[in-house]
Design an enzyme around this catalytic site. Structure first.
Site, mmCIF file in Angstrom:
data_model
loop_
_atom_site.group_PDB
_atom_site.id
_atom_site.type_symbol
_atom_site.label_atom_id
_atom_site.label_comp_id
_atom_site.label_asym_id
_atom_site.label_seq_id
_atom_site.Cartn_x
_atom_site.Cartn_y
_atom_site.Cartn_z
ATOM 1 N N LYS A 147 8.850 6.449 -1.936
ATOM 2 C CA LYS A 147 8.611 7.284 -0.886
ATOM 3 C C LYS A 147 8.181 6.465 0.296
ATOM 4 O O LYS A 147 6.866 6.082 0.581
ATOM 5 C CB LYS A 147 7.599 8.381 -1.179
ATOM 6 C CG LYS A 147 7.337 9.366 -0.049
ATOM 7 C CD LYS A 147 6.512 10.510 -0.577
ATOM 8 C CE LYS A 147 6.280 11.784 0.363
ATOM 9 N NZ LYS A 147 5.827 11.601 1.675
ATOM 10 N N CYS B 189 -24.630 -16.775 18.421
ATOM 11 C CA CYS B 189 -24.421 -16.811 17.141
ATOM 12 C C CYS B 189 -25.276 -16.426 16.466
ATOM 13 O O CYS B 189 -26.245 -16.860 16.398
ATOM 14 C CB CYS B 189 -23.695 -18.250 17.000
ATOM 15 S SG CYS B 189 -23.662 -18.630 15.098
ATOM 16 N N ASP C 235 6.468 5.413 4.074
ATOM 17 C CA ASP C 235 5.622 5.983 4.855
ATOM 18 C C ASP C 235 6.069 5.798 6.485
ATOM 19 O O ASP C 235 5.483 5.068 6.973
ATOM 20 C CB ASP C 235 4.183 5.778 4.540
ATOM 21 C CG ASP C 235 3.174 6.458 5.318
ATOM 22 O OD1 ASP C 235 3.275 7.545 5.805
ATOM 23 O OD2 ASP C 235 2.220 6.093 5.267
ATOM 24 N N CYS D 122 -26.393 -19.914 14.060
ATOM 25 C CA CYS D 122 -27.029 -20.879 14.709
ATOM 26 C C CYS D 122 -27.832 -20.960 15.991
ATOM 27 O O CYS D 122 -28.215 -21.676 16.354
ATOM 28 C CB CYS D 122 -25.832 -22.247 14.741
ATOM 29 S SG CYS D 122 -24.623 -21.942 16.196
ATOM 30 N N CYS E 48 -22.983 -25.699 13.750
ATOM 31 C CA CYS E 48 -23.182 -24.326 13.268
ATOM 32 C C CYS E 48 -22.829 -24.363 11.742
ATOM 33 O O CYS E 48 -21.844 -24.779 11.318
ATOM 34 C CB CYS E 48 -22.273 -23.421 13.974
ATOM 35 S SG CYS E 48 -22.374 -21.762 13.311
ATOM 36 N N TYR F 116 18.003 8.219 2.523
ATOM 37 C CA TYR F 116 17.758 8.801 1.240
ATOM 38 C C TYR F 116 18.414 10.054 0.818
ATOM 39 O O TYR F 116 18.055 10.593 -0.123
ATOM 40 C CB TYR F 116 16.541 8.526 0.968
ATOM 41 C CG TYR F 116 15.308 9.193 1.803
ATOM 42 C CD1 TYR F 116 15.351 10.617 2.081
ATOM 43 C CD2 TYR F 116 14.644 8.245 2.616
ATOM 44 C CE1 TYR F 116 14.559 11.230 2.916
ATOM 45 C CE2 TYR F 116 13.629 8.787 3.371
ATOM 46 C CZ TYR F 116 13.666 10.161 3.842
ATOM 47 O OH TYR F 116 13.101 10.651 4.435
ATOM 48 N N GLU G 189 12.941 6.827 -6.345
ATOM 49 C CA GLU G 189 12.755 5.796 -5.487
ATOM 50 C C GLU G 189 11.572 5.930 -4.641
ATOM 51 O O GLU G 189 10.664 6.981 -4.703
ATOM 52 C CB GLU G 189 13.823 5.977 -4.461
ATOM 53 C CG GLU G 189 13.528 7.521 -3.628
ATOM 54 C CD GLU G 189 15.055 7.956 -3.249
ATOM 55 O OE1 GLU G 189 16.109 7.602 -3.626
ATOM 56 O OE2 GLU G 189 14.751 8.722 -2.103
ATOM 57 N N LYS H 81 2.591 11.077 -5.733
ATOM 58 C CA LYS H 81 1.909 10.297 -4.618
ATOM 59 C C LYS H 81 1.119 9.182 -5.412
ATOM 60 O O LYS H 81 0.428 9.420 -6.484
ATOM 61 C CB LYS H 81 1.000 11.192 -3.832
ATOM 62 C CG LYS H 81 1.630 12.301 -2.973
ATOM 63 C CD LYS H 81 2.546 11.672 -1.795
ATOM 64 C CE LYS H 81 1.357 11.509 -0.703
ATOM 65 N NZ LYS H 81 1.350 12.699 0.107
ATOM 66 N N CYS I 59 -18.824 -18.655 18.697
ATOM 67 C CA CYS I 59 -20.062 -19.529 18.675
ATOM 68 C C CYS I 59 -19.443 -20.893 19.428
ATOM 69 O O CYS I 59 -18.448 -21.580 19.094
ATOM 70 C CB CYS I 59 -20.367 -19.528 17.510
ATOM 71 S SG CYS I 59 -21.404 -21.050 17.211
HETATM 72 S S1 IVH Z 1 13.631 13.426 0.182
HETATM 73 C C1 IVH Z 1 14.575 17.916 0.832
HETATM 74 N N1 IVH Z 1 13.103 10.925 -0.321
HETATM 75 O O1 IVH Z 1 8.675 12.532 2.727
HETATM 76 C C2 IVH Z 1 13.686 16.605 0.663
HETATM 77 N N2 IVH Z 1 11.772 12.111 1.394
HETATM 78 O O2 IVH Z 1 7.014 14.645 2.117
HETATM 79 C C3 IVH Z 1 14.075 15.520 1.469
HETATM 80 N N3 IVH Z 1 10.149 10.719 2.522
HETATM 81 O O3 IVH Z 1 10.115 14.717 4.818
HETATM 82 C C4 IVH Z 1 13.042 14.406 1.476
HETATM 83 N N4 IVH Z 1 10.638 8.806 1.427
HETATM 84 O O4 IVH Z 1 9.897 12.275 5.565
HETATM 85 C C5 IVH Z 1 12.774 12.153 0.563
HETATM 86 N N5 IVH Z 1 12.670 8.616 -0.492
HETATM 87 C C6 IVH Z 1 12.395 9.699 -0.034
HETATM 88 C C7 IVH Z 1 11.343 9.763 1.004
HETATM 89 C C8 IVH Z 1 11.066 11.056 1.701
HETATM 90 C C9 IVH Z 1 9.896 9.403 2.363
HETATM 91 C C10 IVH Z 1 9.486 11.613 3.410
HETATM 92 C C11 IVH Z 1 10.281 12.549 4.302
HETATM 93 C C12 IVH Z 1 9.988 13.855 3.925
HETATM 94 C C13 IVH Z 1 8.597 13.821 3.492
HETATM 95 C C14 IVH Z 1 8.167 14.873 2.395
#
Ligand code: IVH
Length: 695
Positions: A128, A418, A130, A421, A448, A236, A126, A324, A442
């Site tokens: 990750k 500008c 941010d 011109c 221009c 998640y 799944e 990553k 401008c």
């Molecule tokens: S699982 C024990 N699943 O990434 C593991 N973490 O670098 C629990 N994060 O602390 C985390 N998406 O803040 C998991 N699909 C995902 C995630 C995820 C983002 C973050 C989360 C975690 C950090 C670890």
């Protein structure tokens, strides 16, 4: 990477000193990232510090004591909020970067479990997200406590704020008596941009990225502020639960979905390392279209009994790993600042960078936004800067690495004329608020060259005249050569070709076919719908939406032009639904300008503007906001869009509370989930064709 000369293995003492130094550095970055939501190094640089740190511990296990940074997660909670001890620690994930490491991860899991190398091993994969992780504690179905991760053991009590987040249910349906859902709070790009623009307008600080904005929003002492920020959430994982509620990771995700929690639609079950990699590629390819930031893919052993057996090692689980994406931030040197002049005269500062690879792409230019942003960040030529590239957007300069500022670097002085011109460039003062616009413009307008060229590019662009073969490069060339100076010149191009100069087909890069295709493409656009035409004119504030409003109101070009030229034009235009006084005033100014009128007269000799009569006001889809997603099979997206517009509907790129209808084809991804979240009606292409034909 620096290589040590062979035979000089570092001693324990040397390594201990280095371990301590790196540990302090990591702790400081953790504090900036988690405590202040203001990281100062790239994720890649941080990961590299961590890697070196772990390598030292691998070589000298005695260094991995209780104080090791590898045993800590995040930063200690800040003082503003009450502290919450997590019933189950919130740990972190180990990272991998290379494709081969996926297979290695699977092998490691099998080895630990004593499974044969070819034994089946299902993994959930799944995105990750941010954002920032959060623990949501529900008792008897009610949300009783929400806490941030903090240092993994103790976080901050953000219950009052989380209760205001609409994406997070205050009640769960059918969950165990005690249920702690864990997931990521994040902000969607569209919301981030809109809110940042509002912050800027209000003279408040803007945030560097959606993650920081989400974190800043969650940590507001006044929950009303959090309530005004559209935060989103994906569940998640889970913490304490009073009874087992699933046997697999995927089952758990589905259960959480049933309880009423939002989960990520890109979660998949993979049976081999090959499938895991394939899903990684799919997610990577979708990344730019998701509408929110992700920084990798998380793989998790699907069988929860196996997860249990695998357990944890220091700060991360053995049963999961984060794959990553290549770093999207990097540092480089700012070699210069170029001022570009846009269609509306806006002076935009562009950073000229020493080329650097960011997320696999070489970046040489980045936006510096505007004068105030340069001043706020105190960006100076010669500075080492942090560049970020997120998805498809223009790379931006996040900040300056002050330690590396060369002696004698001078504060940047933004030009007041500008650069193209030489006309004065001014910041308009808002008459009501007395606040200067962030954009310096401008005042040269049509004299221009930059504004003229940008105006022509806009005129030919996809949602305007959509002239194939007349792209930015060709327009720049034709303008420079004096062949096209105003829109009318486009339509007289073929008649003038070869007169008094070399014919186009003899120009470098142009051949017989391409020139005849170009002339055909131009001819094909001699008739244009009124809304597109109004948009094509490139009048400031008249984007697609306002163009459509005006077109619908006036119905035909003649009536619109008469209204726009009338002595009381601003008043008259301001009476159109959805057109505010500033927009009305700008349009009136445009038509009051003699030179613009002359340009229009010449143009009208060449083209026909279609009245909107074709638009059936009574059609059931008229006035509706429609979003198309996924692929359509019987027509192109543009065709469907044009069709919807003809029926008087509005087409939008993203789903919001205002969306009335979603037309989803195969491959529709996250938008479908968003549509469901908003309770928006969703239909397929066939139904779309049926409805658009009816009425
Ligand atoms: S699982 C024990 N699943 O990434 C593991 N973490 O670098 C629990 N994060 O602390 C985390 N998406 O803040 C998991 N699909 C995902 C995630 C995820 C983002 C973050 C989360 C975690 C950090 C670890």
């Amino acid at each position: 990477m620096t290589k040590k000369p062979t035979g000089s293995k570092p001693t324990l003492a040397e390594s201990r000193a280095q371990h301590q130094r790196l540990g302090a550095e990591i702790a400081e970055h953790d504090r900036r990232y988690h405590g202040e939501d203001a990281p100062t190094i790239s994720d890649a640089a941080y990961d590299e510090l961590r890697r070196r740190y772990s390598a030292l511990e691998a070589a000298f296990p005695e260094l991995a004591d209780a104080e090791s940074a590898n045993r800590k997660v995040g930063a200690a909670p800040s003082e503003k909020f009450a502290k919450v001890r997590h019933a189950v620690p919130m740990l972190s994930l180990g990272n991998i970067f290379a494709d081969e490491e996926v297979e290695e991860f699977c092998a490691r899991v099998r080895r630990f479990l004593g499974m044969p190398v070819d034994a089946p091993l299902a993994m959930a994969a799944e995105p990750k997200i941010d954002g920032l992780s959060c623990n949501l504690r529900y008792e008897n179905g009610e949300l009783v406590r929400a806490a941030t991760r903090g240092d993994g053991f103790e976080g901050e009590d953000v219950t009052a704020n989380v209760r205001t987040i609409r994406a997070i249910p205050n009640r769960l349906d059918g969950a165990p008596r005690i249920f702690e859902a864990r997931g990521e709070i994040y902000m969607r790009h569209a919301d981030f941009e809109a809110l940042n623009a509002r912050q800027a307008e209000a003279g408040k600080p803007i945030y560097a990225n959606p993650r920081n904005f989400a974190a800043g929003s969650l940590r507001q002492l006044d929950p009303r502020i959090t309530a005004s920020r559209p935060l989103a959430f994906f569940a998640y994982a889970w913490g304490e639960v009073s009874e087992p509620f699933a046997t697999t990771q995927l089952g758990a995700i589905h259960a959480m979905q049933r309880f009423g929690l939002p989960t990520n639609p890109l979660t998949r079950l993979c049976r081999t390392a090959g499938e895991m990699l394939a899903h990684y590629r799919t997610i990577e390819a979708e990344r730019a279209n998701l509408g929110y930031d992700i920084d990798g893919v998380v793989y998790k052993v699907d069988d929860l009994a196996l997860q249990q057996r695998l357990g944890f090692v220091s700060r991360s689980p053995r049963w999961a790993v984060a794959h990553k994406f290549p770093a999207e931030r990097a540092t480089t040197v700012l070699e210069g600042i170029e001022i570009q002049v846009g269609r509306t005269g806006a002076l935009t500062p562009v950073a000229k960078l020493k080329p650097v690879t960011v997320g696999g792409v070489v970046v040489q230019n980045a936006t510096l936004h505007n004068e105030d942003e340069i001043a706020r960040k105190d960006v100076r030529i010669g500075d080492t800067v942090v560049v970020q590239r997120a998805g498809d957007v223009i790379p931006q300069i996040l900040e300056v690495v002050l330690d590396k500022r060369p002696a004698g670097a001078e504060p940047y002085v933004f030009p007041h004329v500008c650069p193209v011109c030489g006309s004065a460039a001014l910041r308009e003062i808002d008459e009501k608020t007395g606040v200067a616009d962030v954009v310096r413009r401008c005042t040269g307008h049509l004299v221009c060259a930059a504004q003229a060229v940008e105006g022509l590019k806009h005129f030919c662009s996809r949602n305007a005249f959509d002239i194939e073969g007349l792209g930015d490069k060709q327009i720049e060339l034709f303008f420079k050569e004096g062949l096209i100076r105003t829109p009318a010149d486009i339509f007289t191009l073929s008649a003038r070709d070869g007169k008094g100069r070399q014919p186009l087909r003899e120009w470098e890069g142009f051949g017989e076919t391409s020139v005849s295709n170009l002339f055909d493409a131009i001819d094909a656009r001699r008739t244009i719908a009124l809304n597109r035409f109004l948009f094509a004119l490139g009048i400031r504030h008249v984007g697609e939406t306002n163009a459509r409003r005006l077109a619908r109101h006036y119905g035909e070009w003649g009536s619109f032009r008469a209204a726009a030229r009338a002595p009381n034009a601003a008043e008259e235009l301001g009476a159109v639904e959805g057109i505010g006084p500033v927009v009305a005033e700008t349009i009136a100014d445009f038509f009051a300008e003699e030179r613009n009128e002359a340009v229009l007269d010449a143009l009208m000799k060449e083209i026909t503007v279609e009245p909107m009569a074709a638009i059936a006001a009574g059609h059931p889809l008229a006035g509706k906001t429609i979003v198309f997603t996924g692929s359509l099979e019987k027509m192109t997206r543009d065709e469907a869009k044009a069709m919807a517009e003809r029926l008087g509907a509005k087409v939008s790129g993203s789903i919001s509370a205002k969306t009335d209808l979603v037309v989803a084809g195969p491959g529709a991804g996250s938008k479908l989930t968003t549509a469901r979240e908003h309770g928006v009606e969703t239909i397929d292409e066939e139904e779309w064709i049926r409805r658009s034909a009816a009425g």
